[in-house]
Design an enzyme around this catalytic site. Sequence first.
Site, PDB file in Angstrom:
ATOM      1  N   GLY A  10      37.685 -19.112  36.012  1.00 18.15           N
ATOM      2  CA  GLY A  10      36.285 -18.802  36.228  1.00 18.15           C
ATOM      3  C   GLY A  10      35.719 -18.188  34.973  1.00 18.15           C
ATOM      4  N   GLY A  11      34.409 -18.192  34.843  1.00 21.22           N
ATOM      5  CA  GLY A  11      33.785 -17.610  33.669  1.00 21.22           C
ATOM      6  C   GLY A  11      34.370 -18.190  32.407  1.00 21.22           C
ATOM      7  N   ASP A  12      34.843 -17.305  31.537  1.00 20.09           N
ATOM      8  CA  ASP A  12      35.421 -17.738  30.264  1.00 20.09           C
ATOM      9  C   ASP A  12      36.930 -17.508  30.224  1.00 20.09           C
ATOM     10  OD1 ASP A  12      35.177 -14.975  30.244  1.00 20.09           O
ATOM     11  OD2 ASP A  12      34.721 -14.856  28.116  1.00 20.09           O
ATOM     12  N   GLU A  13      37.564 -17.555  31.387  1.00 17.73           N
ATOM     13  CA  GLU A  13      39.010 -17.324  31.493  1.00 17.73           C
ATOM     14  C   GLU A  13      39.753 -18.624  31.781  1.00 17.73           C
ATOM     15  OE1 GLU A  13      38.827 -12.811  33.319  1.00 17.73           O
ATOM     16  OE2 GLU A  13      39.055 -14.508  34.682  1.00 17.73           O
TER      17      GLU A  13
END
Length: 184
Positions: free
Chosen positions: A105-108
């Site tokens: 999710g996000g930038d992971e």
Amino acid sequence: LNALQAIGTLFAQVQARLVAEDQVRYLAEHDDLTGLLNRRALIAHLDARLADGQPGPVAVLFLDLDRFKVVNEHLGQTAGDQFIKGFADLVSAAAGASSVTARLGGDELVVVPSEPMEMESAVAFARRLQDQVHQQISIDGEKVTRSASVGVATGVPGTDNTSALLRRADQATRLAKGAGGAKV
């Protein structure tokens, strides 16, 4: 002739249903932005890799972009999404086809090498990966570069579980970020 047309129509409907089911299955296991595996598919993969009797240790590399918020703030959410897509492509290519790459999710992102790896080998792999993905990504004519902090953890099949392994890798990433970022 009518019977053949009815049979042909039935086969077309069955084929369309099979295609739709495949698409639903794909969407259930993949991130819609990057096309990488999603959290659910990653957890299922790690559960299988950490099952008793599987070869180990299992390495997990947890990548988190450094200062990614700046991209969204200055270039906008759409540009941020384009950057994540480009970064995911770089990570996936650098990790290799045999490794599993997923977006949590996000930038992971998470990379799970296919081969069993001791910690030293996993850290070396993470450093090579980090070097290969530190490239400029073009977004609407702008060249954007971000480093990534990488946390590394290993788990022993039959002993460790998925949530504990991911938690350790996440904690290692936070330590790398806390040390100034762009660290393994």
